[in-house]
Write a protein that holds these residues in place. Structure first.
Motif, PDB file in Angstrom:
ATOM      1  N   GLY A 429       2.030   7.789  16.830  1.00 51.81           N
ATOM      2  CA  GLY A 429       1.197   8.798  16.198  1.00 51.81           C
ATOM      3  C   GLY A 429       0.836   8.564  14.753  1.00 51.81           C
ATOM      4  O   GLY A 429       0.372   9.497  14.080  1.00 51.81           O
ATOM      5  N   PHE A 430       1.014   7.364  14.221  1.00 52.97           N
ATOM      6  CA  PHE A 430       0.641   7.109  12.829  1.00 52.97           C
ATOM      7  C   PHE A 430      -0.873   6.940  12.714  1.00 52.97           C
ATOM      8  O   PHE A 430      -1.520   6.370  13.605  1.00 52.97           O
ATOM      9  N   LYS A 431      -1.431   7.418  11.580  1.00 58.32           N
ATOM     10  CA  LYS A 431      -2.885   7.481  11.407  1.00 58.32           C
ATOM     11  C   LYS A 431      -3.432   6.415  10.465  1.00 58.32           C
ATOM     12  O   LYS A 431      -4.613   6.086  10.538  1.00 58.32           O
ATOM     13  N   ARG A 432      -2.614   5.891   9.565  1.00 63.12           N
ATOM     14  CA  ARG A 432      -3.079   4.892   8.605  1.00 63.12           C
ATOM     15  C   ARG A 432      -2.092   3.738   8.560  1.00 63.12           C
ATOM     16  O   ARG A 432      -0.880   3.936   8.694  1.00 63.12           O
ATOM     17  N   ALA A 433      -2.621   2.537   8.339  1.00 59.66           N
ATOM     18  CA  ALA A 433      -1.788   1.340   8.238  1.00 59.66           C
ATOM     19  C   ALA A 433      -2.311   0.474   7.111  1.00 59.66           C
ATOM     20  O   ALA A 433      -3.515   0.199   7.040  1.00 59.66           O
ATOM     21  N   ILE A 434      -1.421   0.064   6.218  1.00 55.08           N
ATOM     22  CA  ILE A 434      -1.755  -0.849   5.129  1.00 55.08           C
ATOM     23  C   ILE A 434      -1.132  -2.200   5.477  1.00 55.08           C
ATOM     24  O   ILE A 434       0.096  -2.340   5.505  1.00 55.08           O
ATOM     25  N   VAL A 435      -1.984  -3.183   5.759  1.00 58.20           N
ATOM     26  CA  VAL A 435      -1.514  -4.453   6.309  1.00 58.20           C
ATOM     27  C   VAL A 435      -2.192  -5.600   5.565  1.00 58.20           C
ATOM     28  O   VAL A 435      -3.218  -5.408   4.897  1.00 58.20           O
ATOM     29  N   PRO A 436      -1.637  -6.818   5.648  1.00 50.78           N
ATOM     30  CA  PRO A 436      -2.320  -7.988   5.083  1.00 50.78           C
ATOM     31  C   PRO A 436      -3.674  -8.212   5.756  1.00 50.78           C
ATOM     32  O   PRO A 436      -3.854  -7.905   6.942  1.00 50.78           O
ATOM     33  N   LYS A 437      -4.610  -8.743   4.997  1.00 51.25           N
ATOM     34  CA  LYS A 437      -5.959  -8.944   5.522  1.00 51.25           C
ATOM     35  C   LYS A 437      -5.950  -9.879   6.720  1.00 51.25           C
ATOM     36  O   LYS A 437      -6.716  -9.701   7.680  1.00 51.25           O
ATOM     37  N   ALA A 438      -5.057 -10.886   6.717  1.00 56.25           N
ATOM     38  CA  ALA A 438      -4.990 -11.836   7.829  1.00 56.25           C
ATOM     39  C   ALA A 438      -4.421 -11.205   9.089  1.00 56.25           C
ATOM     40  O   ALA A 438      -4.610 -11.745  10.185  1.00 56.25           O
ATOM     41  N   ASN A 439      -3.717 -10.067   8.976  1.00 53.84           N
ATOM     42  CA  ASN A 439      -3.182  -9.374  10.143  1.00 53.84           C
ATOM     43  C   ASN A 439      -4.091  -8.263  10.643  1.00 53.84           C
ATOM     44  O   ASN A 439      -3.803  -7.643  11.675  1.00 53.84           O
ATOM     45  N   ALA A 440      -5.172  -7.992   9.931  1.00 53.81           N
ATOM     46  CA  ALA A 440      -6.051  -6.895  10.318  1.00 53.81           C
ATOM     47  C   ALA A 440      -6.856  -7.279  11.556  1.00 53.81           C
ATOM     48  O   ALA A 440      -7.370  -8.400  11.669  1.00 53.81           O
TER      49      ALA A 440
END
Length: 465
Positions: A429-440
């Protein structure tokens, strides 16, 4: 005239590195550890005729004749035979079940649940897979009382109270169990040596005999090992090299949750994780461990960040908490529980240099909720976000997760299995994710979750605080 019998030789073996010395000395010359040498009696090798006779009269299934060099292309690529234990979390850690002829060493603190888990395993196997429980620390009455308390069927369970390895193997040959449990290896001794049980020589020789028995008969052997105050398996370090798998049972004092982790496995993935909950009826499996590693807050809380770590083949959601406070000491404290402390100091330096946030005059405490240890670099970004959130007393946006490695130049580096981590977070149920650009992913959303790709630490700070 009869030939003189060769004499035995005494050597001194280091319990840490296994190096041999001709005489006792306070410090090992190889690893430089102090007071780790123990006496070991080396028996003379049998004659060639005796060796051949021993091979021909050995355990059932032992190959006879001289070995020969074989090309690997000639070896049949047959998969190892496995048997499910009936405990899903244990099967996961073992790599899919018990392998015939394997030797598994299970260590953990006293009272953590090692004997309970193995007894429950024998109870779940029942008559489908004959087992034998050898106890060197408890009486048969104590073992039976534990089995009754756990609600296990007593009919299929067979136990033996013995510490001499020769007599244990005699009973094992007569009973022919498919699973043999020895609790514990530090109490077992052999008649061939004069050293006390638990010494380096006794543990190594007893484990060698059990390993040989397992390989020659196809019996799965599980050994319970004591741990030292530093947390390692007591006895010679070579013990962990002899066995096929090394499992550690971990748990915080006062917590009912237990974590079973594989540190070595010749038949499966290492660092695999199994989660159990201790109850009055024994250990119970926790199929969804992410739920217990996430704290339930009534609202947004400063200093808290959620990350998706990966243990073996399983993604887990884990909460990282940080507390930053003004230090009254000349040298502020850096305390990390569940993380490497040196890495925390490095990350704080990166936060100062590339994030413009100084914490050199602050005490920084970081804790991973649930007592789990995070050993991968994917925790770098959530740790810094939690520290910054506590320092500024501003919570992160609700339903936000983060993962990513932070480089010394302030870049956010990718981590393995990014897509699986995002799917696990979306499932909860998480709404936002901050991830590395290479993992997007190619799409900016995974289900209902918005994915924010960042390349630099400053971008990640601006995205959430």
């Amino acid at each position: 005239m009869a030939k003189a019998k060769p004499k035995s030789k005494t050597v001194y073996v280091c319990g840490d590195c296994g190096a041999e010395h001709n005489k006792w000395q306070g410090q090992c010359a190889e690893c430089h550890a102090w007071n780790t040498l123990s006496e070991f009696v080396v028996q003379p090798a049998p004659s060639a005729v005796a060796s051949v006779g021993a091979r021909r009269s050995g355990y059932a299934g032992e190959a006879t004749g001289a070995p020969r060099v074989t090309a690997l292309t000639e070896v049949a690529a047959t998969a190892e035979s496995r048997a499910l234990t009936g405990i899903g979390e244990l099967d996961r850690v073992l790599g899919g079940g018990l392998v015939d002829g394997s030797v598994v060493l299970i260590g953990g603190d006293p009272g953590i649940g090692k004997s309970t888990l193995l007894l429950q395993m024998l109870g779940s196997l029942g008559e489908a897979l004959a087992g034998l429980y050898v106890t060197g620390e408890e009486s048969l009455a104590q073992v039976a009382a534990r089995a009754q308390r756990l609600g296990l069927p007593l009919g299929p369970l067979k136990a033996l109270a013995e510490t001499c390895i020769e007599r244990i193997l005699e009973q094992a040959v007569a009973e022919r169990p498919r699973v043999l449990i020895v609790d514990s290896i530090q109490t077992i001794w052999t008649e061939q040596l004069t050293a006390a049980p638990g010494s380096v020589s006794q543990v190594r020789e007893s484990a060698a005999k059990l390993t040989r028995f397992a390989k020659e008969t196809g019996t799965s052997v599980l050994l319970v090992g004591h741990v030292t105050k530093e947390g390692g398996i007591a006895g010679p370090r070579v013990l962990e090299h002899m066995v096929d798998a090394v499992l550690y049972f971990e748990g915080e004092s006062g917590s009912r949750f237990r974590v079973l982790r594989a540190f070595k496995n010749r038949f499966g993935a290492v660092n695999e994780l199994g989660v159990f909950a201790m109850s009055d009826k024994g250990l119970r499996e926790v199929p969804n461990p992410s739920a217990i590693f996430l704290s339930t807050h009534s609202g947004p809380t400063p200093g808290s960040a959620v990350m998706v770590t990966r243990e073996g083949t399983r993604p887990l959601l884990v909460e990282v908490q940080a507390l930053v406070d003004q230090s009254s000491l000349g040298n502020p404290r850096r305390v990390a529980l569940g993380l490497e402390q040196n890495r925390l100091a490095m990350l704080l330096a990166v936060l100062h240099r590339h994030g413009g946030v100084a914490a050199y005059d602050q005490d920084v405490f970081v804790n991973v909720v649930g007592g789990i240890r995070v050993q991968e670099t994917a925790a770098d970004l959530p740790v810094l976000l939690a520290v910054l959130s506590s320092l500024r007393d501003r919570p992160l946006p609700e339903q936000t997760i983060a993962f990513g490695e932070v480089g010394l130049s302030g870049e956010i580096r990718p981590v393995p299995n990014g897509e699986e981590r995002l799917k696990e977070a979306a499932t909860h149920g998480f709404k936002r994710a901050i991830v590395p650009k290479a993992n997007a992913p190619k799409k900016t959303k995974v289900g209902e979750m918005q994915v924010i790709a960042v390349e630099r630490l400053a971008e990640a700070i601006d995205a959430c605080i």
